[in-house]
Design an enzyme around this catalytic site. Sequence first.
Site, PDB file in Angstrom:
ATOM      1  N   ASP A  99       0.823  -1.311   0.025  1.00  0.00           N
ATOM      2  CA  ASP A  99       0.074  -0.050   0.099  1.00  0.00           C
ATOM      3  C   ASP A  99       0.886   1.169   0.078  1.00  0.00           C
ATOM      4  OD1 ASP A  99      -2.449  -1.232  -0.079  1.00  0.00           O
ATOM      5  OD2 ASP A  99      -2.846  -1.188   2.000  1.00  0.00           O
ATOM      6  N   HIS A 252       0.021  -7.552  -1.232  1.00  0.00           N
ATOM      7  CA  HIS A 252      -1.154  -8.097  -1.164  1.00  0.00           C
ATOM      8  C   HIS A 252      -1.932  -7.982  -2.838  1.00  0.00           C
ATOM      9  CE1 HIS A 252      -1.786  -4.228   0.305  1.00  0.00           C
ATOM     10  NE2 HIS A 252      -2.968  -4.268  -0.275  1.00  0.00           N
TER      11      HIS A 252
HETATM   12 FE   LIG Z   1      -3.800  -2.330  -1.092  1.00  0.00          FE
END
Ligand SMILES: [Fe+2]
Length: 303
Positions: A99, A252
Amino acid sequence: MSDLKITKVTANIGARVSGADLSRPLDDATVTALRDALNEHKTLLFDDVHLDDAGQQAFVRHFGAITGAHPTVPAVEGAPGVLPVDSGRGRAANNWHTDVTFVLNPPQATSLRSITIPPYGGETLIANSAAAYRDLPEPLRRLADTLWAEHTNDYDYAVPEEAIDEDEAARRAQFTSVKYRTVHPVVRVHPLTGERGLFIGGFAQRIVGLSKSESRKVLDLLQAYVTRPENVVRWRWEPNQLVLFDNRITQHYAIDNYDGLPRRLHRVTVAGDVPAGVDGKESYAIEGDASHYTSVAKVPAAA
Ligand SMILES: [Fe+2]
């Protein structure tokens, strides 16, 4: 301390946690045990979680200051630290990524809480990038140790032009409304454990000193170790679950396999430190200021 029980889900990544009531303030011993478990297992999976947005933010604050929802994407109304991850707002998370790595100090940890789960599909894959690093043959490990990569939020997401409708184009414009470019070490040393992990993922678009096509080959070669099935946990969501993963040493992927049915998670992230490579050198920003989005976490001396 509560009766915390931590049970591994796979050899390389993921553990279920039970015995902690996340809706209440946690004592220091419980927080330390959870932090240790996160360091070890990279991903913690909690069932039977009854939190609203305020509760999720309060839980996540046990691990550090929380970030804004996102540098460019608006938060859930009334919850400035909560990013809606909603299938109705595009499904661009079906690529491997860590992220917000396009900013100087990406979040150190990410929490996702299930709100609406499709009747089938919609799993989240989470990969241990330290296991990936250990899997590299020695010559590749040595090469990776020396490389730096430029991460950006502004790249073609491998979506064919003709597949971009008006809504998707508007989302893309919002996502890139401020352009970020940051150079990170390809091998990041985890500040709490000293563990080395591949720090690449979807926003890493170029290796410093290599051409675009050479960069792609090297990144693909390294990325293949991250996505080995042995390094990945595949999480099938149920209602009232929360997943917490260490965003410094995982990647992810949200699988787009639910026929566009409603799927919604709420994301809250913990402010991170500035990454450092194996020689101690730190990441540096080329473009874009993210100080409105995140503070910089102070890191205790490495273990
Ligand atoms: Fe993400």
